[in-house]
Design a protein around this motif. Structure first.
Motif, mmCIF file in Angstrom:
data_model
loop_
_atom_site.group_PDB
_atom_site.id
_atom_site.type_symbol
_atom_site.label_atom_id
_atom_site.label_comp_id
_atom_site.label_asym_id
_atom_site.label_seq_id
_atom_site.Cartn_x
_atom_site.Cartn_y
_atom_site.Cartn_z
ATOM 1 N N SER A 188 106.153 79.589 19.725
ATOM 2 C CA SER A 188 106.254 78.661 20.844
ATOM 3 C C SER A 188 107.338 77.632 20.568
ATOM 4 C CB SER A 188 104.922 77.931 21.047
ATOM 5 O OG SER A 188 105.075 76.945 22.057
ATOM 6 N N CYS A 239 107.802 74.981 22.338
ATOM 7 C CA CYS A 239 107.416 73.662 22.863
ATOM 8 C C CYS A 239 107.095 72.633 21.782
ATOM 9 C CB CYS A 239 106.276 73.801 23.867
ATOM 10 S SG CYS A 239 106.685 74.915 25.216
ATOM 11 N N PRO A 240 106.442 73.022 20.675
ATOM 12 C CA PRO A 240 106.192 71.994 19.648
ATOM 13 C C PRO A 240 107.326 71.845 18.634
ATOM 14 C CG PRO A 240 104.486 73.735 19.671
ATOM 15 C CD PRO A 240 105.689 74.251 20.376
ATOM 16 N N GLU A 248 107.859 68.343 17.423
ATOM 17 C CA GLU A 248 106.755 67.936 16.533
ATOM 18 C C GLU A 248 106.922 68.587 15.156
ATOM 19 O OE1 GLU A 248 106.399 68.779 19.684
ATOM 20 O OE2 GLU A 248 105.185 67.228 20.655
ATOM 21 N N ARG A 262 101.978 76.969 12.574
ATOM 22 C CA ARG A 262 101.302 76.710 13.844
ATOM 23 C C ARG A 262 102.132 77.127 15.057
ATOM 24 N NH1 ARG A 262 98.580 72.293 14.811
ATOM 25 N NH2 ARG A 262 97.090 71.588 13.296
ATOM 26 N N LEU A 308 101.954 81.920 17.603
ATOM 27 C CA LEU A 308 100.692 81.911 18.345
ATOM 28 C C LEU A 308 99.948 83.234 18.347
ATOM 29 C CD1 LEU A 308 101.620 79.783 21.503
ATOM 30 C CD2 LEU A 308 100.929 79.029 19.223
ATOM 31 N N TRP A 357 107.135 76.703 30.421
ATOM 32 C CA TRP A 357 106.171 77.594 29.759
ATOM 33 C C TRP A 357 105.183 78.227 30.754
ATOM 34 C CZ3 TRP A 357 105.572 79.218 24.675
ATOM 35 C CH2 TRP A 357 104.344 79.827 24.381
ATOM 36 N N PRO A 358 104.502 77.423 31.601
ATOM 37 C CA PRO A 358 103.536 78.053 32.517
ATOM 38 C C PRO A 358 104.188 79.091 33.428
ATOM 39 C CG PRO A 358 103.321 75.661 32.604
ATOM 40 C CD PRO A 358 104.482 75.953 31.724
ATOM 41 N N VAL A 409 104.757 82.319 31.427
ATOM 42 C CA VAL A 409 103.525 83.074 31.209
ATOM 43 C C VAL A 409 103.073 83.760 32.505
ATOM 44 C CG1 VAL A 409 101.063 82.861 30.658
ATOM 45 C CG2 VAL A 409 102.764 81.653 29.267
ATOM 46 N N ALA A 419 97.007 79.307 30.644
ATOM 47 C CA ALA A 419 98.366 79.839 30.808
ATOM 48 C C ALA A 419 99.398 78.771 30.458
ATOM 49 C CB ALA A 419 98.579 80.330 32.236
ATOM 50 N N ILE A 441 98.381 69.498 20.563
ATOM 51 C CA ILE A 441 99.390 68.498 20.199
ATOM 52 C C ILE A 441 99.488 67.413 21.264
ATOM 53 C CG2 ILE A 441 100.777 70.043 18.748
ATOM 54 C CD1 ILE A 441 102.725 70.289 21.217
#
Ligand SMILES: Cc1cc2nc3c(=O)[nH]c(=O)nc-3n(C[C@H](O)[C@H](O)[C@H](O)COP(=O)(O)OP(=O)(O)OC[C@H]3O[C@@H](n4cnc5c(N)ncnc54)[C@H](O)[C@@H]3O)c2cc1C
Ligand code: SF4
Ligand code: SF4
Lengths: 414, 187
Positions: free
Chosen positions: A41, A43-44, A47, A57, A60, A293-294, A297, B70, B94
């Motif tokens: 992913s 997205c993090p 972070e 982490r 996924l 992301w949504p 998916v 999702a 997160i």
């Protein structure tokens, strides 16, 4: 010969595999991925850079994912050309073609490279798009002291925040006159700007970057119209766009992205596309490129069903964004600047909902983002909210109005 | 079949008993007297919202096609295999709030204290002890019913029958009667 070849290894590809395999356990499936690592992913990634999310982490799915789903995984293989029946890939310097019967293009997007002098080939200049970008930033951030982030979209903000938390001196540069120009009106953007500044990020709006200056091949400074900022680490965050060059000559219709219908089919029979690369019908029926992301998916799932021969339609992609600015939540949906605005201001919270022809067209939320998904749902459904007036922006109003209407109180049969 | 919470909106008087019960059920001490002094303050996962003349306890309905799952880019939001409950794995979350902005029911709260997504878990901890959701048990007007869809349909049939022979008047009374006959609060 593979029955189904998937190009790309992001959430769109993975959602497609999972849905396809739930309907078809027999077809031979091959997945071609430019990156060496398994599905992760993005997205993090900020972070991960700041150290609050560990590397493992990001992954996924278990290591056995490809085997479990009967997928031949060609890691480190880049698609470089496509024509009817053959996909040309380049892997470890060797070029070969793979015959396909059905093909899914799920190659995502790449970070835009603005035409800035000295940008190409200078060490210390990164995007924040892939795992290897993040790893490059992490390695350099241990000795870098001054960072410049170019672009104040949500990725630029996340990068600035992560580098600040690592103790670097950070300057954020935006060409327009406000931060988060896609997400917020200018007055609300001021709140975000103050938050950044209060946390030690220097923010320069209406600033044009002219050149990246280097010394011995490594970045030394960023030159603006108005001056020079010393920097030993630069992050370019000026948006993402699909890279469609390898599809030239394939006959697939494209605009900004690959044009698909609501079943994710492209103009070429047997070829589907999903995710950041696909320009699909959005909630309003217009074909839009909305890299989230949504959307990746949901598009991937629809493509998975379609490729297995099922008949299903996407209900329309959404523009929804959310970012945290040093702990303060900022969210938006729809398109701003189009309608009459209704505001709510409370302790640490600002909420704005735009109404056009009685219907919600845009939402912007700072501090209190509760119920924003319910308001988004009302926008999608075209619920008439005109009689609510300014109440529409209040926290807690959304969920109730997106519910079906209850019967009138009083006597009634069950 | 899995049980779900059904709402009888016309019964809700917005007393917020469910909100308090939810926060207490998810507190460290589990007791109302001490929960209110805990740090961080336990928060409710249901919220009384109003729509014109009506109010109701808005919370997660554990969708079959869950938008929040999702939308979650970390795998934190997931469906529990055994119960079908949609739940957050706090270790993975997160606090990116994608679930908050995509849930069509406004059922996920962005908890600023923990920076983790907060939502109804159908009282997993109470369930392990054989109890139903705290909000349902706390509701003084019976505005929420915890039942399988089949049980609910049975209840509706029962209510219609009772109303038609004039034993009780309307759905509210029949739900109360049905409950008494079943001898429990959570059905
Ligand atoms: C730092 C960061 C933070 C983000 N945060 C959020 C967020 O909070 N919320 C949100 O909604 N979205 C967020 N996004 C966006 C989100 O990650 C993307 O929308 C999503 O990953 C798109 O999925 P995809 O499958 O279309 O493409 P990608 O995830 O981009 O995957 C594309 C895949 O294709 C492969 N590939 C590309 N070209 C080729 C080729 N020619 N041949 C073979 N393989 C190829 C790549 O290696 C990759 O595996 C973020 C993105 C970044 C970078
Ligand atoms: S949080 Fe929202 S989207 Fe997710 S299961 Fe619950 S009601 Fe559905
Ligand atoms: S806030 Fe947590 S549960 Fe919600 S989408 Fe983000 S990571 Fe997933």
């Amino acid at each position: 010969m593979s029955d189904l070849v998937i190009v790309g290894n992001g959430p769109a590809a993975v959602a497609a595999i999972e849905r396809f395999r739930s309907l078809d356990s027999r077809s031979r499936v091959t997945l071609v991925s430019k990156e060496e690592v398994p599905f992760y992913s993005p997205c993090p990634l900020a972070e991960y850079v700041e150290g609050s999310v560990a590397r493992e982490r990001l992954f996924l799915r278990p290591a056995s994912f490809y085997d479990d789903h009967g997928v031949e995984f060609l890691a480190g293989a880049t698609a470089v050309g496509l024509d009817r029946g053959a996909l040309v890939i380049s892997r470890a310097g060797a070029v070969r073609s793979i015959a396909w019967h059905k093909l899914l293009v799920a190659t995502g997007a790449v970070a835009a490279r603005p035409p800035i002098e000295g940008l190409e080939g200078t060490a210390g200049v990164f995007a924040l798009k892939t795992l290897s970008d993040a790893e490059g930033i992490i390695a350099l951030s241990q000795r870098a002291r001054r960072a410049v982030v170019i672009g104040s979209g949500f990725i630029g903000l996340e990068a600035a925040q992560a580098l600040r938390r690592l103790g670097l001196d950070v300057t954020l540069i935006e060409a327009l006159d406000q931060v988060l120009p896609q997400m917020l009106d200018v007055d609300l953007a001021e709140i975000v700007r103050s938050r950044l500044e209060a946390n030690g990020v220097k923010v320069l709006c209406s600033a044009l970057v002219r050149a990246i200056e280097s010394e011995h091949g490594a970045v030394r400074a960023v030159r603006l119209d108005t001056g020079v900022i010393a920097a030993d680490l630069v992050v370019i965050a000026t948006g993402v766009r699909p890279d469609l060059r390898w599809l030239a000559g394939s006959g697939i219709a494209t605009d900004q992205g690959i044009l698909v219908d609501a079943s994710m089919a492209t103009s070429v029979p047997g070829v589907w596309a999903a995710g950041d690369v696909a320009q699909a019908p959005a909630w309003d029926g217009r074909h839009r490129l909305i890299p989230t992301w949504p959307n990746a998916v949901s598009m991937g799932s629809i493509a998975g069903v379609s490729m297995a021969g099922g008949d299903t339609r996407h209900g329309g992609t959404d523009i929804v964004n959310v970012v945290r600015v040093f702990g303060m939540a900022v969210a938006s949906f729809g398109e701003r600047g189009n309608g009459e605005s209704h505001d709510f201001a409370g302790a640490g919270a600002r909420r704005r909902v735009l109404i056009r022809d009685g219907r919600i067209s845009n939402g912007q939320f700072i501090g209190d983002i509760s119920g924003s998904g319910a308001l988004l749902e009302m926008m999608r459904k075209g619920v008439d909210v005109s009689r609510l007036g300014d109440k529409i922006a209040r926290p807690g109003v959304g969920p109730a109005w997106s519910m079906p209407r209850p019967p009138k109180p009083g006597r009634h049969a069950a | 079949m899995q049980k779900a919470i059904f709402t009888l909106m016309e019964r809700c008087v917005a007393c917020k008993s469910c909100e308090i019960a939810c926060a207490v059920a998810h507190s460290k001490s589990g007791k109302v007297a001490t929960a209110q002094f805990e740090e961080p303050l336990p928060r409710s996962r249901v919220r009384i919202t109003s729509a014109g003349a009506y109010s109701f306890a808005s919370r997660c309905v554990h969708c079959e096609e869950a938008a929040c799952i999702a939308a979650c880019p970390t795998g934190a939001m997931h469906r529990e295999g055994r119960t079908g409950v949609v739940a957050v794995d706090e270790d993975l979350c997160i606090g990116c709030w994608m679930c908050v902005v995509t849930c069509p029911f406004g059922a996920v709260t962005a908890d600023p204290g923990t920076a983790k997504a907060l939502k109804c878990d159908l009282c997993a901890a109470r369930g392990a002890a054989g109890l139903g959701p705290a909000c349902v048990d706390a509701c003084p007007t019976g505005a929420m019913v915890y039942a399988t869809p089949d049980e609910l349909a049975g209840m509706r049939r029962f209510a219609t029958a009772m109303a038609s022979v004039g034993v009780v008047d309307g759905v509210e009374e029949s739900v109360a009667l049905w409950r008494n006959l079943k001898g429990g609060r959570s059905i």
